[in-house]
Write a protein that holds these residues in place. Structure first.
Motif, PDB file in Angstrom:
ATOM      1  N   GLU A 102      10.239 -33.444   5.886  1.00 46.93           N
ATOM      2  CA  GLU A 102      10.272 -32.759   7.171  1.00 46.93           C
ATOM      3  C   GLU A 102      10.279 -31.244   6.976  1.00 46.93           C
ATOM      4  OE1 GLU A 102       9.432 -34.419   9.417  1.00 46.93           O
ATOM      5  OE2 GLU A 102      10.666 -36.123   9.989  1.00 46.93           O
ATOM      6  N   GLN A 103      10.971 -30.757   5.953  1.00 50.55           N
ATOM      7  CA  GLN A 103      10.956 -29.322   5.677  1.00 50.55           C
ATOM      8  C   GLN A 103       9.561 -28.883   5.250  1.00 50.55           C
ATOM      9  OE1 GLN A 103      13.283 -27.049   6.197  1.00 50.55           O
ATOM     10  NE2 GLN A 103      11.889 -25.432   5.485  1.00 50.55           N
ATOM     11  N   ALA A 104       8.880 -29.718   4.472  1.00 51.14           N
ATOM     12  CA  ALA A 104       7.507 -29.401   4.085  1.00 51.14           C
ATOM     13  C   ALA A 104       6.598 -29.357   5.312  1.00 51.14           C
ATOM     14  CB  ALA A 104       6.994 -30.436   3.077  1.00 51.14           C
ATOM     15  N   ARG A 105       6.861 -30.252   6.246  1.00 53.41           N
ATOM     16  CA  ARG A 105       6.088 -30.235   7.494  1.00 53.41           C
ATOM     17  C   ARG A 105       6.291 -28.909   8.236  1.00 53.41           C
ATOM     18  NH1 ARG A 105       2.300 -33.527  10.390  1.00 53.41           N
ATOM     19  NH2 ARG A 105       2.299 -32.694  12.506  1.00 53.41           N
ATOM     20  N   LEU A 106       7.532 -28.411   8.216  1.00 50.70           N
ATOM     21  CA  LEU A 106       7.827 -27.132   8.863  1.00 50.70           C
ATOM     22  C   LEU A 106       7.079 -26.003   8.167  1.00 50.70           C
ATOM     23  CD1 LEU A 106       9.372 -25.322  10.816  1.00 50.70           C
ATOM     24  CD2 LEU A 106      11.299 -25.357   9.214  1.00 50.70           C
ATOM     25  N   GLU A 107       7.063 -25.994   6.849  1.00 53.97           N
ATOM     26  CA  GLU A 107       6.349 -24.951   6.114  1.00 53.97           C
ATOM     27  C   GLU A 107       4.849 -24.997   6.421  1.00 53.97           C
ATOM     28  OE1 GLU A 107       7.795 -22.548   4.588  1.00 53.97           O
ATOM     29  OE2 GLU A 107       9.727 -23.477   5.070  1.00 53.97           O
ATOM     30  N   ARG A 108       4.316 -26.205   6.528  1.00 54.81           N
ATOM     31  CA  ARG A 108       2.893 -26.325   6.868  1.00 54.81           C
ATOM     32  C   ARG A 108       2.643 -25.762   8.269  1.00 54.81           C
ATOM     33  NH1 ARG A 108      -0.195 -31.789   8.728  1.00 54.81           N
ATOM     34  NH2 ARG A 108      -2.194 -30.800   9.229  1.00 54.81           N
ATOM     35  N   ALA A 109       3.541 -26.051   9.203  1.00 56.50           N
ATOM     36  CA  ALA A 109       3.384 -25.546  10.573  1.00 56.50           C
ATOM     37  C   ALA A 109       3.412 -24.019  10.586  1.00 56.50           C
ATOM     38  CB  ALA A 109       4.487 -26.114  11.470  1.00 56.50           C
ATOM     39  N   ARG A 110       4.300 -23.435   9.769  1.00 57.15           N
ATOM     40  CA  ARG A 110       4.375 -21.971   9.720  1.00 57.15           C
ATOM     41  C   ARG A 110       3.087 -21.385   9.137  1.00 57.15           C
ATOM     42  NH1 ARG A 110      10.593 -21.752   9.189  1.00 57.15           N
ATOM     43  NH2 ARG A 110      10.972 -20.661  11.152  1.00 57.15           N
ATOM     44  N   THR A 111       2.542 -22.037   8.151  1.00 56.88           N
ATOM     45  CA  THR A 111       1.294 -21.575   7.555  1.00 56.88           C
ATOM     46  C   THR A 111       0.157 -21.617   8.573  1.00 56.88           C
ATOM     47  OG1 THR A 111       1.979 -22.320   5.358  1.00 56.88           O
ATOM     48  CG2 THR A 111      -0.375 -21.995   5.713  1.00 56.88           C
ATOM     49  N   GLU A 112       0.099 -22.702   9.335  1.00 52.03           N
ATOM     50  CA  GLU A 112      -0.964 -22.834  10.333  1.00 52.03           C
ATOM     51  C   GLU A 112      -0.777 -21.826  11.470  1.00 52.03           C
ATOM     52  OE1 GLU A 112      -3.531 -24.383   9.871  1.00 52.03           O
ATOM     53  OE2 GLU A 112      -3.109 -25.979   8.429  1.00 52.03           O
ATOM     54  N   LEU A 113       0.482 -21.549  11.873  1.00 52.50           N
ATOM     55  CA  LEU A 113       0.726 -20.559  12.920  1.00 52.50           C
ATOM     56  C   LEU A 113       0.276 -19.176  12.454  1.00 52.50           C
ATOM     57  CD1 LEU A 113       1.953 -19.981  15.744  1.00 52.50           C
ATOM     58  CD2 LEU A 113       4.092 -19.443  14.567  1.00 52.50           C
ATOM     59  N   ALA A 114       0.582 -18.845  11.192  1.00 54.02           N
ATOM     60  CA  ALA A 114       0.152 -17.555  10.651  1.00 54.02           C
ATOM     61  C   ALA A 114      -1.375 -17.465  10.637  1.00 54.02           C
ATOM     62  CB  ALA A 114       0.714 -17.369   9.241  1.00 54.02           C
ATOM     63  N   ARG A 115      -2.042 -18.576  10.305  1.00 63.74           N
ATOM     64  CA  ARG A 115      -3.510 -18.585  10.315  1.00 63.74           C
ATOM     65  C   ARG A 115      -4.035 -18.352  11.726  1.00 63.74           C
ATOM     66  NH1 ARG A 115      -6.833 -21.770  12.217  1.00 63.74           N
ATOM     67  NH2 ARG A 115      -5.215 -23.321  12.643  1.00 63.74           N
ATOM     68  N   MET A 116      -3.419 -18.996  12.735  1.00 66.89           N
ATOM     69  CA  MET A 116      -3.844 -18.821  14.121  1.00 66.89           C
ATOM     70  C   MET A 116      -3.678 -17.373  14.567  1.00 66.89           C
ATOM     71  SD  MET A 116      -2.110 -22.292  15.695  1.00 66.89           S
ATOM     72  CE  MET A 116      -2.439 -21.854  17.407  1.00 66.89           C
ATOM     73  N   ARG A 117      -2.578 -16.744  14.158  1.00 66.07           N
ATOM     74  CA  ARG A 117      -2.344 -15.362  14.557  1.00 66.07           C
ATOM     75  C   ARG A 117      -3.338 -14.413  13.869  1.00 66.07           C
ATOM     76  NH1 ARG A 117       1.072 -10.758  13.684  1.00 66.07           N
ATOM     77  NH2 ARG A 117       1.703  -9.918  15.711  1.00 66.07           N
ATOM     78  N   GLU A 118      -3.578 -14.649  12.588  1.00 66.74           N
ATOM     79  CA  GLU A 118      -4.534 -13.807  11.864  1.00 66.74           C
ATOM     80  C   GLU A 118      -5.927 -13.915  12.484  1.00 66.74           C
ATOM     81  OE1 GLU A 118      -4.288 -15.065   7.854  1.00 66.74           O
ATOM     82  OE2 GLU A 118      -2.267 -14.231   7.527  1.00 66.74           O
ATOM     83  N   HIS A 119      -6.295 -15.128  12.900  1.00 67.26           N
ATOM     84  CA  HIS A 119      -7.600 -15.314  13.542  1.00 67.26           C
ATOM     85  C   HIS A 119      -7.670 -14.531  14.853  1.00 67.26           C
ATOM     86  CE1 HIS A 119     -11.240 -17.197  15.028  1.00 67.26           C
ATOM     87  NE2 HIS A 119     -10.591 -17.562  16.138  1.00 67.26           N
ATOM     88  N   THR A 120      -6.591 -14.568  15.630  1.00 64.56           N
ATOM     89  CA  THR A 120      -6.565 -13.824  16.895  1.00 64.56           C
ATOM     90  C   THR A 120      -6.684 -12.328  16.643  1.00 64.56           C
ATOM     91  OG1 THR A 120      -5.198 -15.525  17.947  1.00 64.56           O
ATOM     92  CG2 THR A 120      -5.192 -13.342  18.958  1.00 64.56           C
TER      93      THR A 120
END
Length: 713
Positions: A34-52
């Motif tokens: 579950e913690q790994a899932r959280l880290e993956r979510a943070r990585t994807e959120l950072a990618r979404m922000r960088e794209h914006t």
């Protein structure tokens, strides 16, 4: 109740949103996943922000480009990660469809996060598929097999707790318990209870992880529905209203992005306290204001005078709306002379009786004063056109427009329908008593100003000026308005708020038992009427919250001794917290000295400390705290919480409403009550300050406690 799984996270691969295998039975491995899932979510959120941030704001022209740039900036700001929190706080496992064998697993969080292929990693709590997380129970699983809640510390997942809801599965991992609801009562969830009771320092947090079923129903009501929420202290009504605003912006974003959402609170300290909730949910475009600043924004006038309580009460009465309407429309004079318009070699005449008919028709249309005045120009011009046609001419629309703009028509309209200013109308009413009843003569100025510009306006006057401004030119309506502490507003203040939602909806929050102004509402039906809403309408509902999640039973039971005297018709609040909290009632010789000692003791506990004193004692109490070396910040209604390192806040009793602190020290209840204009209002003020504590309450008094508190329960 089995304890929740709690292990230090270890590295592991993340889980997927869909699972066909049984849940692992190794708690350490499950927690790490579950913690790994959280880290993956943070990585994807950072990618979404960088794209914006990488997008170019090219809208085709300068104005469109600027608008697009602002939209992208808001989007990027909403995608900022807060390392102190987690991107998800729960998980729901849906039953496999018959013959499918695939169980759907969804992670519920504060915002939507997707991967590079567009597949969801985290589901926004506001999405429809997230509803079962808040409402499902064994009595109605809503298609869920299991609900999981996560314990969080410092932005890391440190524990989880499962709740089997339906199906024939094995009940999930170790730590699950068969619970019947998502509520915090009856030992339903230790993680949920800890989150609700967790000490806080600084502004109000969101409650997105702990929303209860009855709160969720309010949050997700349709945008066309106006809700009035009567909520006892600690029931979360303020947070529910803010989360409703966030949900509406998610579910009806295109509509509300055009029309806007506004939050109206009692004072600036309150707005500072709640101001972080919506940004934490990704909503940064909602405007916050106080009821006083709401009307100041519509006029150039400023408060330069203070009314007596009686005068302020009279100015706040609903009948003042009729007085102002009569005074304004009384400026329209009778048509005693004909209109004569020279044009070419002819003079065209409109008889006075015909003009008078126009005036009466326009006054009865229900439009604003200025709009009707503008129509009069066209009405007169049209009458001239008709006369021309009768004489054999063939004028077109250009001729009518020219006549409407002509000097004779402008001069005639100015004479019978003059331009007026709100200040001039109100100054005339308050200086002459025009249209006032005999019992309203206290409103008349003894020394009226020579000009409206020189008038010394009071806060109540600004509300009247706002009413006049609306009569002159209609106030634009917003899509939704959240009004907190609504029980304290006068009828005229409620009208000012209501016209900001004349074509929209409202969420009205308050508690009749906490009404502390001389004009506090007697019923929500009355308040809704002044807001322009009808409780009998199918789109208007009254809801009551009585289950308290923030105020512990020891505190709420003590304060509830006042209810028979201040609000006998209200059901007493019910604390559902597992921890009864702490209550100390300490008689002392010197209340201020006792307050310093009590504050020092309270600061030894975790969380924030609010020291609530009679308004007149603020300077004395502050000096005593400084002399004792107690670092604190003053919350005086104009500023608050500038530095989150400060844990102790000195609060005047009149500003305490809507605020919460882990530990509260109430100083001299008798003096707090006596400072109000009457005994009932004084006890209501006391009820407010006694219910600000979410962990412990210390009452320090040198004078005898007011009767209901002194009596043995």
């Amino acid at each position: 109740m089995p304890a929740p799984v709690s292990r230090p996270p270890t590295s592991s691969t993340s889980t997927s949103t869909t699972s066909t295998s049984p849940t692992p039975t190794d708690p350490r491995a499950e927690l790490a996943a579950e913690q790994a899932r959280l880290e993956r979510a943070r990585t994807e959120l950072a990618r979404m922000r960088e794209h914006t941030l990488s997008l170019t704001a090219d809208g085709g022209d300068a104005i469109a480009g600027e608008a697009l740039a602002h939209t992208l900036w808001l989007r990027a700001k909403a995608l900022q990660d807060d390392p102190a929190t987690t991107l998800f706080f729960g998980r729901i496992d849906r039953e496999a469809a018959p013959g499918d064998g695939m169980e759907e697993r969804l992670y519920i969080g504060r915002r939507h996060v997707s991967d590079g292929h567009g597949d969801p990693v985290v589901i926004d709590w506001r999405a429809g598929v997230s509803t079962p997380f808040y409402r499902a129970g064994t009595h109605d699983p809503m298609g869920l097999r299991l609900r999981r809640r996560f314990g969080v510390e410092g932005g890391q997942i440190t524990a989880f707790e499962d709740e089997p809801l339906g199906g024939t599965g094995d009940g999930g991992p170790v730590g699950g318990a068969d619970r019947s609801s998502a509520g915090a009562s009856g030992g339903a969830s230790s993680i949920l209870a800890r989150e609700i009771e967790r000490p806080r320092i600084g502004p109000m947090r969101d409650i997105v992880a702990t929303i209860q079923p009855e709160q969720d129903e309010i949050v997700r009501a349709d945008v066309a529905t106006t809700l009035c929420v009567q909520g006892a202290p600690g029931t979360g009504k303020t947070a529910v209203g803010l989360h409703r605003a966030a949900w509406l912006l998610y579910a009806f974003r295109e509509r509300l992005a055009r029309t806007g959402v506004l939050v109206v609170g009692p004072n600036r300290a309150f707005l500072e306290h709640v101001g972080a909730v919506l940004p934490s949910l990704g909503e940064v475009s909602v405007r916050h204001t106080t009821a006083d600043d709401l009307v100041v924004g519509g006029t150039s006038a400023r408060v330069r005078a203070t009314d007596s309580t009686e005068v302020a009460r009279l100015k706040g009465e609903a009948r003042m709306a009729g007085v102002l309407r009569e005074a304004l429309w009384g400026a329209v004079g009778p048509a005693t002379e004909a209109l004569v318009v020279p044009r070419g070699s002819r003079r065209w005449r409109v008889p006075a009786y015909e003009v008078q008919d126009m005036l009466e028709e326009l006054r009865g249309r229900g439009v604003s004063y200025s709009a009707a005045r503008a129509m009069l120009h066209q009405r007169l011009a049209h009458a001239v056109m008709v006369a021309m046609e009768r004489s054999g001419d063939s004028p077109d629309d250009r001729v009518q427009d020219a006549v409407a703009r002509s000097a004779p028509v402008k001069a005639y309209v100015k004479a019978v329908w003059p331009e007026v200013k709100p200040g001039a109308v109100l100054a005339r009413v308050l200086s002459t008593g025009e249209h006032l009843d005999d019992d309203q003569q206290a409103l008349v100025w003894e020394e009226p100003p020579r000009t409206a510009a020189g008038a010394r306006w009071s806060a109540a006057d600004l509300v009247l000026l706002d009413e006049l401004a609306d009569l002159l030119d209609r106030t634009p309506s917003l899509g939704h308005v959240v009004l907190d502490e609504a029980q304290d507003l006068s009828p005229m203040q409620l009208r000012a708020v209501g016209r900001r939602a004349s074509t929209g909806s409202l969420t009205i929050l308050g508690d009749l038992a906490q009404g502390t102004t001389p004009w506090s509402t007697a019923s929500w039906e009355e308040s809704l009427r002044h807001l322009g809403k009808d409780l009998s309408a199918p789109t208007t509902h009254l809801e009551e919250l009585v289950r308290g999640f923030r105020v512990p039973s020891a505190v709420i039971d003590f304060a509830a001794r006042l209810l028979p005297a201040i609000a006998p018709d209200l059901a007493p609040p019910e604390s559902v917290r597992s921890n009864p909290g702490r209550l100390d009632v300490i008689p002392v010789d010197d209340a201020v000295a006792g307050a310093v000692t009590a504050t020092t003791d309270a600061a030894a506990h975790e969380g924030s400390v609010g020291v609530i004193v009679p308004d007149a004692w603020m300077e004395r109490a502050g000096a005593a705290l400084r002399a004792a070396g107690v670092e604190h910040e003053v919350m005086d209604g104009t500023h608050a919480e500038e530095g989150l390192g400060v844990r102790v806040f000195l609060v005047p009793a009149t500003v305490a409403k809507g605020l919460e602190f882990d530990q509260v020290v109430v100083v001299e209840p008798a003096a707090i009550a006596a400072a109000e204009p009457d005994g009932r209002t004084g006890l209501r003020r006391l009820y407010v300050v006694l219910t600000r504590a979410v962990s412990g309450l210390t009452v320090v008094h040198a004078e005898p406690l007011p009767g209901p508190l002194a009596a043995t329960p």
